[in-house]
Motif scaffolding. Structure first.
Motif, PDB file in Angstrom:
ATOM      1  N   TYR A  18      61.395   2.707 -17.989  1.00 29.52           N
ATOM      2  CA  TYR A  18      60.803   1.604 -18.735  1.00 29.52           C
ATOM      3  C   TYR A  18      60.336   0.492 -17.803  1.00 29.52           C
ATOM      4  O   TYR A  18      59.232  -0.036 -17.954  1.00 29.52           O
ATOM      5  CB  TYR A  18      61.807   1.006 -19.719  1.00 29.52           C
ATOM      6  CG  TYR A  18      62.526   1.998 -20.594  1.00 29.52           C
ATOM      7  CD1 TYR A  18      61.834   3.029 -21.217  1.00 29.52           C
ATOM      8  CD2 TYR A  18      63.891   1.906 -20.814  1.00 29.52           C
ATOM      9  CE1 TYR A  18      62.485   3.939 -22.030  1.00 29.52           C
ATOM     10  CE2 TYR A  18      64.552   2.800 -21.626  1.00 29.52           C
ATOM     11  CZ  TYR A  18      63.858   3.822 -22.229  1.00 29.52           C
ATOM     12  OH  TYR A  18      64.509   4.715 -23.027  1.00 29.52           O
ATOM     13  N   ALA A  19      61.187   0.126 -16.839  1.00 24.20           N
ATOM     14  CA  ALA A  19      60.845  -0.968 -15.934  1.00 24.20           C
ATOM     15  C   ALA A  19      59.644  -0.607 -15.067  1.00 24.20           C
ATOM     16  O   ALA A  19      58.683  -1.375 -14.955  1.00 24.20           O
ATOM     17  CB  ALA A  19      62.038  -1.326 -15.062  1.00 24.20           C
ATOM     18  N   THR A  22      56.256  -0.125 -17.139  1.00 27.95           N
ATOM     19  CA  THR A  22      55.700  -1.386 -17.630  1.00 27.95           C
ATOM     20  C   THR A  22      55.219  -2.258 -16.477  1.00 27.95           C
ATOM     21  O   THR A  22      54.176  -2.913 -16.565  1.00 27.95           O
ATOM     22  CB  THR A  22      56.740  -2.142 -18.467  1.00 27.95           C
ATOM     23  OG1 THR A  22      57.318  -1.271 -19.439  1.00 27.95           O
ATOM     24  CG2 THR A  22      56.103  -3.323 -19.176  1.00 27.95           C
ATOM     25  N   ALA A  23      55.984  -2.271 -15.379  1.00 27.06           N
ATOM     26  CA  ALA A  23      55.565  -3.056 -14.215  1.00 27.06           C
ATOM     27  C   ALA A  23      54.244  -2.546 -13.659  1.00 27.06           C
ATOM     28  O   ALA A  23      53.354  -3.333 -13.303  1.00 27.06           O
ATOM     29  CB  ALA A  23      56.639  -3.014 -13.136  1.00 27.06           C
ATOM     30  N   THR A  56      59.888  -8.632 -26.558  1.00 29.62           N
ATOM     31  CA  THR A  56      59.404  -7.408 -25.912  1.00 29.62           C
ATOM     32  C   THR A  56      58.113  -6.924 -26.563  1.00 29.62           C
ATOM     33  O   THR A  56      57.152  -6.554 -25.873  1.00 29.62           O
ATOM     34  CB  THR A  56      60.486  -6.317 -25.992  1.00 29.62           C
ATOM     35  OG1 THR A  56      61.695  -6.811 -25.406  1.00 29.62           O
ATOM     36  CG2 THR A  56      60.054  -5.059 -25.272  1.00 29.62           C
ATOM     37  N   ALA A 159      62.418   0.010  -9.111  1.00 30.06           N
ATOM     38  CA  ALA A 159      62.701   0.173 -10.536  1.00 30.06           C
ATOM     39  C   ALA A 159      63.411   1.501 -10.747  1.00 30.06           C
ATOM     40  O   ALA A 159      63.141   2.230 -11.707  1.00 30.06           O
ATOM     41  CB  ALA A 159      61.405   0.115 -11.342  1.00 30.06           C
ATOM     42  N   ILE A 290      63.859  -4.695 -10.096  1.00 34.32           N
ATOM     43  CA  ILE A 290      63.709  -5.061 -11.496  1.00 34.32           C
ATOM     44  C   ILE A 290      64.502  -4.082 -12.358  1.00 34.32           C
ATOM     45  O   ILE A 290      64.912  -3.008 -11.900  1.00 34.32           O
ATOM     46  CB  ILE A 290      62.234  -5.091 -11.951  1.00 34.32           C
ATOM     47  CG1 ILE A 290      61.624  -3.688 -11.930  1.00 34.32           C
ATOM     48  CG2 ILE A 290      61.422  -6.037 -11.099  1.00 34.32           C
ATOM     49  CD1 ILE A 290      60.239  -3.625 -12.582  1.00 34.32           C
ATOM     50  N   GLY A 291      64.697  -4.431 -13.625  1.00 42.58           N
ATOM     51  CA  GLY A 291      65.368  -3.537 -14.562  1.00 42.58           C
ATOM     52  C   GLY A 291      66.794  -3.227 -14.141  1.00 42.58           C
ATOM     53  O   GLY A 291      67.487  -4.058 -13.554  1.00 42.58           O
ATOM     54  N   SER A 307      65.211  -6.129 -21.276  1.00 40.37           N
ATOM     55  CA  SER A 307      65.212  -6.887 -20.025  1.00 40.37           C
ATOM     56  C   SER A 307      64.270  -6.272 -19.004  1.00 40.37           C
ATOM     57  O   SER A 307      63.596  -6.987 -18.252  1.00 40.37           O
ATOM     58  CB  SER A 307      66.631  -6.965 -19.459  1.00 40.37           C
ATOM     59  OG  SER A 307      67.480  -7.694 -20.318  1.00 40.37           O
ATOM     60  N   ALA A 308      64.205  -4.948 -18.977  1.00 42.30           N
ATOM     61  CA  ALA A 308      63.307  -4.270 -18.040  1.00 42.30           C
ATOM     62  C   ALA A 308      61.853  -4.626 -18.316  1.00 42.30           C
ATOM     63  O   ALA A 308      61.073  -4.914 -17.390  1.00 42.30           O
ATOM     64  CB  ALA A 308      63.520  -2.760 -18.130  1.00 42.30           C
ATOM     65  N   ASP A 311      61.230  -8.253 -17.391  1.00 37.60           N
ATOM     66  CA  ASP A 311      61.133  -8.356 -15.931  1.00 37.60           C
ATOM     67  C   ASP A 311      59.726  -8.034 -15.457  1.00 37.60           C
ATOM     68  O   ASP A 311      59.153  -8.733 -14.609  1.00 37.60           O
ATOM     69  CB  ASP A 311      62.085  -7.362 -15.255  1.00 37.60           C
ATOM     70  CG  ASP A 311      63.535  -7.800 -15.246  1.00 37.60           C
ATOM     71  OD1 ASP A 311      63.832  -8.932 -15.670  1.00 37.60           O
ATOM     72  OD2 ASP A 311      64.373  -6.994 -14.805  1.00 37.60           O
ATOM     73  N   ALA A 312      59.176  -6.935 -15.987  1.00 41.47           N
ATOM     74  CA  ALA A 312      57.847  -6.495 -15.554  1.00 41.47           C
ATOM     75  C   ALA A 312      56.794  -7.570 -15.834  1.00 41.47           C
ATOM     76  O   ALA A 312      55.955  -7.881 -14.978  1.00 41.47           O
ATOM     77  CB  ALA A 312      57.478  -5.190 -16.255  1.00 41.47           C
TER      78      ALA A 312
END
Length: 372
Positions: A18-19, A22-23, A56, A159, A290-291, A307-308, A311-312
């Motif tokens: 996920y992190a 998305t990042a 989110t 990540a 991150i994440g 949160s992940a 963060d991104a």
């Protein structure tokens, strides 16, 4: 950073969860050249559901993928916390709804990651790249993978999850921390849950040392069923034992016991529960975590994936606004670390009696221990 500077930035993202996904999407929208390196041959998620909070969903709106995420989710208006036998402790609307113009949505983990990967630009994801080493050069970093590939990047985004190799090599070699719990997870037909969550809202039942979560996936006509209970075996993937599981539910609503007895144990995912201790720093001048790599937390607050994603978005915002990569990474940590440190702390409390009484001080104080 100026658009021209961002377009010349070469970013390597380690991990396609996920992190990382998305990042990569957020950083790519800045104009940077982004590549994701994933150790597995294919990205899979266990059968379980998660809640995507309003903040989110708003982040997905900013990234232009709200409709894609919305299409594989079910909206929810509120959550309930109940004692083991079904007496309500609290019933609350999901927070942030008004602030972000969206409600919480429930999604199957597999659908979520599939959607994130599907909206990535073609060719951005490199599979079968397991990180062997990382060298921080100060203003860049050099990555070497087990398949022999070497990559130089202006910025590396770690990540790569709770057992992050980026974190281990550069920031902290402390091992993840066993929570003294096991989590049994399965996705089952909604028809097998006696209508307990037909309204689309989350229900959590709390007994002494055991918590049961029912998270409805109405769009799939399924329910994510999670039993988290005390355990001493820290083996990451312990043996799945029906009798032990049912023994944990002695005081619970008979419908929950019946659901558990009807589970196909071959379809149940059992994992020992881990998080990490907060670490002092997430970044150097050219590498950032991150994440879960930065702040893996227990699942009791349902904030890991949220949160992940946040963060991104925060990392992309910091790079767009700061004068340099080091300044952006420092700002990113300053914005996000206080938030996730607190979420890690709250998640470790795990909806204990003390935690519930502190959040809902006027409702049924003391009854959890007395009745469960």
């Amino acid at each position: 950073m100026s658009p021209d500077t961002l377009k010349n930035l070469n970013i390597a993202v380690i991990g396609a969860g996920y992190a990382g996904a998305t990042a990569a999407l957020a950083l790519g929208r800045l104009g940077a050249k982004v590549t994701i390196y994933e150790q597995a041959q294919e990205v899979k998620e266990v059968g379980a559901g998660i809640g995507l909070r309003p903040s989110t969903m708003d982040q997905f709106r900013k990234l232009g993928i709200f409709d894609a995420i919305n299409a594989v989710t079910s909206p929810s208006d509120y959550f309930e916390i109940l004692l083991a036998h079904g007496q309500r402790i609290a019933m609350e609307e999901w927070p942030e709804k008004e602030a972000f113009g969206a409600t919480t949505h429930f999604v199957h983990r597999g659908d979520f990651i599939d959607t994130l990967l599907r909206v990535l630009p073609e060719g951005i994801l490199k599979m079968n790249h397991r990180l062997a080493s990382i060298i921080d050069n100060g203003d860049s970093a050099t990555l070497t993978f087990e398949n022999g590939v070497t990559v130089n990047a202006d910025l590396v985004v770690g990540a790569d999850g709770i057992r992050s190799q980026v974190r281990k090599h550069l920031f902290s070699d402390k091992a993840p921390v066993f929570a003294g719990e096991h989590a049994y997870r399965a996705v089952i037909p909604a028809a097998d849950t006696f209508g307990m969550v037909d309204d689309g809202n989350l229900r959590m039942y709390v007994g002494r040392g055991t918590k049961i979560y029912l998270l409805p996936l109405l769009h799939r006509k399924e329910v994510s069923f999670d039993i988290t209970c005390l355990a001493t075996d820290s083996t990451p993937a312990p043996a799945c034992d029906r009798d032990t599981l049912i023994g944990m539910l002695e005081s619970f609503d008979e419908r929950l016991v019946a659901i558990t007895k009807g589970l196909d144990m071959r379809q149940v995912n059992l994992r020992a529960v881990y998080d990490i201790d907060p670490i002092p720093s997430w970044h150097s001048n050219a590498v950032v975590l991150i994440g879960d790599a930065a702040h893996a937390m227990l699942h009791h607050q349902g904030q890991g994936a949220n949160s992940a994603v946040l963060d991104a978005g925060a990392l992309a915002d910091a790079l767009a606004e700061a004068a340099s990569v080091p300044a952006a990474l420092a700002q990113f940590q300053a914005d996000r670390k206080p938030v996730t440190d607190e979420l890690q702390r709250l998640s470790r409390q795990g909806w204990s009696e003390d935690e519930i009484n502190s959040v809902f001080p006027n409702q049924h104080q003391g009854e959890i221990g007395a009745r469960s």
